[in-house]
Every structure is written in structure tokens, then in C-alpha cells.
Scaffold this active site. Structure first.
Site, PDB file in Angstrom:
ATOM      1  N   TYR A 288       1.342 -10.925  -9.346  1.00 33.83           N
ATOM      2  CA  TYR A 288       1.730 -11.399  -8.016  1.00 33.83           C
ATOM      3  C   TYR A 288       0.575 -12.164  -7.363  1.00 33.83           C
ATOM      4  CZ  TYR A 288       2.044 -11.207  -2.959  1.00 33.83           C
ATOM      5  OH  TYR A 288       1.988 -11.547  -1.631  1.00 33.83           O
TER       6      TYR A 288
ATOM      7  N   SER B 171       2.347   9.678   2.079  1.00 28.63           N
ATOM      8  CA  SER B 171       1.072   9.935   1.384  1.00 28.63           C
ATOM      9  C   SER B 171       0.058   8.916   1.867  1.00 28.63           C
ATOM     10  CB  SER B 171       1.242   9.781  -0.128  1.00 28.63           C
ATOM     11  OG  SER B 171       2.058  10.805  -0.629  1.00 28.63           O
TER      12      SER B 171
ATOM     13  N   SER C  32      -1.637 -15.467   0.571  1.00 25.55           N
ATOM     14  CA  SER C  32      -1.888 -14.069   0.917  1.00 25.55           C
ATOM     15  C   SER C  32      -3.380 -13.771   0.872  1.00 25.55           C
ATOM     16  CB  SER C  32      -1.168 -13.176  -0.104  1.00 25.55           C
ATOM     17  OG  SER C  32      -1.631 -11.848  -0.022  1.00 25.55           O
TER      18      SER C  32
ATOM     19  N   LYS D 152      -0.080 -16.373  -6.306  1.00 25.06           N
ATOM     20  CA  LYS D 152      -0.547 -16.944  -5.027  1.00 25.06           C
ATOM     21  C   LYS D 152      -1.745 -17.862  -5.265  1.00 25.06           C
ATOM     22  CE  LYS D 152       2.537 -15.107  -2.382  1.00 25.06           C
ATOM     23  NZ  LYS D 152       3.619 -15.982  -1.900  1.00 25.06           N
TER      24      LYS D 152
HETATM   25  N1  UFG Z   1      -0.819   3.074   2.059  1.00 25.45           N
HETATM   26  C1  UFG Z   1      -0.741   4.429   2.120  1.00 25.45           C
HETATM   27  N2  UFG Z   1       0.463   5.017   1.871  1.00 25.45           N
HETATM   28  C2  UFG Z   1       1.573   4.308   1.561  1.00 25.45           C
HETATM   29  C3  UFG Z   1       1.485   2.901   1.501  1.00 25.45           C
HETATM   30  C4  UFG Z   1       0.259   2.320   1.746  1.00 25.45           C
HETATM   31  O1  UFG Z   1      -1.726   5.113   2.383  1.00 25.45           O
HETATM   32  O2  UFG Z   1       2.631   4.910   1.327  1.00 25.45           O
HETATM   33  C5  UFG Z   1      -2.104   2.428   2.352  1.00 25.45           C
HETATM   34  C6  UFG Z   1      -2.651   1.603   1.212  1.00 25.45           C
HETATM   35  O3  UFG Z   1      -3.428   2.420   0.347  1.00 25.45           O
HETATM   36  C7  UFG Z   1      -3.453   0.558   1.941  1.00 25.45           C
HETATM   37  C8  UFG Z   1      -2.719   0.364   3.268  1.00 25.45           C
HETATM   38  O4  UFG Z   1      -1.889   1.512   3.411  1.00 25.45           O
HETATM   39  O5  UFG Z   1      -4.719   1.051   2.228  1.00 25.45           O
HETATM   40  C9  UFG Z   1      -1.836  -0.858   3.286  1.00 25.45           C
HETATM   41  O6  UFG Z   1      -0.982  -0.841   2.141  1.00 25.45           O
HETATM   42  P1  UFG Z   1       0.241  -1.833   1.989  1.00 25.45           P
HETATM   43  O7  UFG Z   1       0.911  -1.506   0.681  1.00 25.45           O
HETATM   44  O8  UFG Z   1       1.068  -1.811   3.204  1.00 25.45           O
HETATM   45  O9  UFG Z   1      -0.457  -3.256   1.938  1.00 25.45           O
HETATM   46  P2  UFG Z   1      -1.545  -3.799   0.930  1.00 25.45           P
HETATM   47  O10 UFG Z   1      -2.752  -4.096   1.739  1.00 25.45           O
HETATM   48  O11 UFG Z   1      -1.705  -2.991  -0.286  1.00 25.45           O
HETATM   49  O12 UFG Z   1      -0.764  -5.094   0.427  1.00 25.45           O
HETATM   50  C10 UFG Z   1      -0.586  -6.170   1.253  1.00 25.45           C
HETATM   51  C11 UFG Z   1       0.668  -6.956   0.883  1.00 25.45           C
HETATM   52  C12 UFG Z   1       0.544  -7.523  -0.494  1.00 25.45           C
HETATM   53  C13 UFG Z   1      -0.745  -8.231  -0.645  1.00 25.45           C
HETATM   54  C14 UFG Z   1      -1.896  -7.345  -0.252  1.00 25.45           C
HETATM   55  C15 UFG Z   1      -3.229  -7.968  -0.316  1.00 25.45           C
HETATM   56  O13 UFG Z   1       1.800  -6.132   0.911  1.00 25.45           O
HETATM   57  O14 UFG Z   1       1.595  -8.443  -0.671  1.00 25.45           O
HETATM   58  O15 UFG Z   1      -1.695  -6.934   1.098  1.00 25.45           O
HETATM   59  O16 UFG Z   1      -3.307  -9.009   0.581  1.00 25.45           O
HETATM   60  F1  UFG Z   1      -0.925  -8.602  -1.934  1.00 25.45           F
END
Ligand code: UFG
Length: 339
Positions: free
Chosen positions: A151, A218, A126, A155
Site C-alpha cells: 500500500y 486494544s 499519505s 503511494k
Molecule cells: N491503534 C490502536 N488500536 C487499534 C487501532 C490502532 O492502538 O485498534 C493505534 C496504532 O497502533 C497507531 C494509532 O492507533 O499508533 C493509529 O493507527 P491507525 O491504524 O488509525 O492509523 P495508522 O497511523 O497506522 O495508519 C494511517 C493510515 C494509513 C497510512 C498510515 C501512515 O490509516 O493509511 O497512517 O500514514 F498508511
């Protein structure tokens, strides 16, 4: 059996899409899954899309005896190891669950591969291993930052375990693919993501909000140092991502990998903000989404996106699907689930 692949976690989100692409490319797939966070129905979707029902074994990859029986019964040269837990927040609350499942399953698979002389292993890593990178976009040589969640740590640890196992076993070759943010669904709307409970990830939350299951999305922070204040990510279509696995496995099967252990970023190379993604979803699907700006989410990095040149040049792979098409597919899948 050069063209037979064992796919652990093959009933899951990325696993099921990869199973489709492997079958389309002429591989025979054996799926092992404990169905702890997936549904057998995904394999029925695979059958409807490809006309082929993959062999399915319900087993836990941590169960050494069960996995030994799989290795005894089937000849295959290659394994793709998807089976793992993936919720960042849950891993903070229950670290032992993550270390046990994600590490033990991988070590079990690798040990059995060595014992049975199986050659090729492809591992799901990841972009989380880069953490809050100092220079963007990140290349495979960008130093990893200390993991900020169990998590993420699993990885990093699994990448290191793979590196060490390959170094110690000369018949073994491995590739770790570092996924950026996988989104979307198969264009047939027969397989897709199946989040349990309230989604953590952006796109499932968006589609569930559009479907009226969630009241309001949100947006976590609009005061980051980015063009529109929201976080930047590299959203990769799950079908493009699945195809990256097919070319990576073919590279291993052909013995074209260079150092027996390689790492590739799998992303689009394009940063997209949360606001852009929300707007894109609205435009692609001609609907309005209920959303509000909320405080930053703990643990989020401001921006991360991939330098994809290594995958482009060495794998001959690049992301092809347009973001609009991906966001349309995500919505079609959500509607399919609600039928
Ligand atoms: N976000 C929102 N609202 C939500 C959910 C997410 O604004 O309800 C934003 C987050 O703040 C972030 C973006 O959308 O800026 C993406 O969020 P995700 O949760 O979809 O993805 P992440 O980048 O946090 O996480 C992903 C994978 C993880 C991994 C991570 C880092 O889901 O498994 O990338 O590589 F660890």
C-alpha cells in the site's frame, strides 16, 4: 470548464467530504466510483447537506474504455483522484490487488488527461511515504523511507509517476497531498467513514467499541519511547482535510502552483498519543470506553506528525477544528449509522 471537477472515489470517506466542500465552494462535481469500498448512500448524504446531487457514474478507473467515455462526454479541467485501496495489512497479503488497482487506475487517468488535454490533477498521497522518519515533524523535504507495505509503495510510486508525467507533459499540473491520519465525520452526521468488517484504524474501532459492536479496544503498545508510551500521530479532521483539496484545486485552476508539481503535508502539526485520543473521546462524549493495553502492532512507526508550514503559507490553509469537536462528530456519525 474551470469550475467542473472529476472526483474519482467520490463516494468514499474523504471523497464524499471533499465533494461537499467543492460544491459549497461553487464547483460542479462529477463523481466516478466503482462502489467497491463505498456506498451510494454517501452521495445522498452529499445531496442532503448541499442541496445539490452530484452527477454519478458507476465505473472502475482501471477500465480504460469506461473512463474514456467519461472524458469524451464531459468537459472538465481538473481531476481529484481518490479511488484506491487503503488497507495496509490487506496489501501485504494481496500485493497484486493493490498494485493493479492503485497504480493502473492512476496511470489510466493520467493518460486520458494527456490525451484529452485536461490540465489539473490532485492526488491523495499519505504520510506513510515518510515511514519511520529520523527527524520530526516531517517536512515535504524529509527523505522518504523505503515503503514497508505494498500500500505504502503504491503511494510512493504514484507520487513518482505524477512527477514524471508532469515533467513530460507541459500542459499538465499536479499536486500531491500527503494526508496524516484523517478522522471524524461531517458535523451533520450525514456522511462519514464506512469501514467494512473489523476496523483497522483507531477511531472507527473506538466508535464501534463505544457502540457495543466491539467488546474492547486494544491499545497497541504502551512501551514506546514517547511521553505516555503509546504511539504519536497527527489526527486531521476530515472536513479540514476536504477543505485543503478545495484550495489546492483552486491553486491549480488559477495557475498559481510553482513548479507544476507540488507536494503538501496535510495535518494539524500536533502529535497526539493513542491514550490522549482515547481520553479525548471519553471526555468529548461523556462516556467510558472499554480498553486494554496489547502488544505493539507490526509495522507501526512510533511517531509521525506534520510540519504544516508549507500548506499554511502557500495554500493559505490550516486545520481549524478542535480535536474534541472532531471526536464528537465521529461519535454522532457512529450513532447515526446504528439508528
Ligand atoms: N491503534 C490502536 N488500536 C487499534 C487501532 C490502532 O492502538 O485498534 C493505534 C496504532 O497502533 C497507531 C494509532 O492507533 O499508533 C493509529 O493507527 P491507525 O491504524 O488509525 O492509523 P495508522 O497511523 O497506522 O495508519 C494511517 C493510515 C494509513 C497510512 C498510515 C501512515 O490509516 O493509511 O497512517 O500514514 F498508511
Amino acid at each position: 470548464m474551470h469550475n467542473r471537477v472529476l472526483v474519482t472515489g467520490g463516494a468514499g470517506y474523504i471523497g464524499s467530504h471533499t465533494t461537499v466542500e467543492l460544491i459549497n465552494a461553487g464547483y460542479e462535481v462529477i463523481v466516478v466510483d466503482n462502489l467497491s469500498n463505498s456506498d451510494r448512500g454517501a452521495l445522498e448524504g452529499v445531496r442532503q447537506i448541499t442541496g445539490v446531487e452530484p452527477k454519478f457514474i458507476e465505473a472502475d478507473c482501471c477500465d480504460r474504455d469506461a473512463m474514456r467515455r467519461v472524458f469524451e462526454e464531459y468537459e472538465f479541467d481538473s481531476v481529484i483522484h481518490f479511488a484506491a485501496y487503503k488497507a495496509v495489512g490487506e496489501s501485504v497479503a494481496e500485493p497484486a490487488k493493490y498494485y493493479r488497482n492503485n497504480i493502473l487506475s492512476f496511470v489510466t487517468i493520467l493518460e486520458l488527461m494527456c490525451e484529452f488535454g485536461r490540465k489539473n490533477i490532485l492526488f491523495s498521497s499519505s504520510a506513510t511515504v515518510y515511514g519511520d522518519a529520523d527527524v520530526l515533524p516531517v517536512t515535504e523535504l524529509t527523505p522518504r523511507k523505503p515503503a514497508t507495505s505494498p500500500y505504502g509503495n503504491t503511494k510512493q510510486m504514484a507520487e513518482d509517476i505524477l512527477r514524471d508525467m508532469v515533467a513530460a507533459n507541459e500542459h499538465l499540473s499536479g499536486i500531491a497531498l500527503r494526508y496524516f491520519n484523517p478522522i471524524g465525520a461531517h458535523p451533520s452526521a450525514l456522511i462519514g467513514e464506512l469501514p467494512r468488517g473489523v476496523p483497522n484504524n483507531l477511531v472507527p474501532y473506538i466508535t464501534q467499541t463505544a457502540a457495543g459492536i466491539r467488546e474492547c479496544l486494544s491499545i497497541f503498545g504502551d512501551d514506546y519511547d514517547t511521553p505516555d508510551g503509546s504511539c504519536l500521530r497527527d489526527y486531521i479532521d476530515v472536513v479540514d482535510l476536504a477543505k485543503a483539496h478545495v484550495v489546492a484545486i483552486q491553486r491549480l485552476v488559477d495557475g498559481r502552483n510553482k513548479h507544476r508539481y507540488e507536494i503538501f503535508n496535510v495535518g494539524t502539526g500536533r502529535p497526539v498519543s493513542v491514550f490522549e485520543l482515547v481520553r479525548g473521546f471519553e471526555e468529548a462524549n461523556s462516556l467510558k470506553l472499554n480498553y486494554k493495553v496489547a502488544p505493539r502492532r507490526a509495522g507501526d512507526v512510533m511517531a509521525v506528525w506534520a510540519d504544516t508550514r508549507l500548506a499554511n503559507e502557500e495554500l493559505g490553509w490550516r486545520a481549524e477544528r478542535e480535536l474534541y469537536d472532531t471526536l464528537r462528530a465521529a461519535w454522532e456519525w457512529e450513532k447515526h449509522l446504528r439508528q
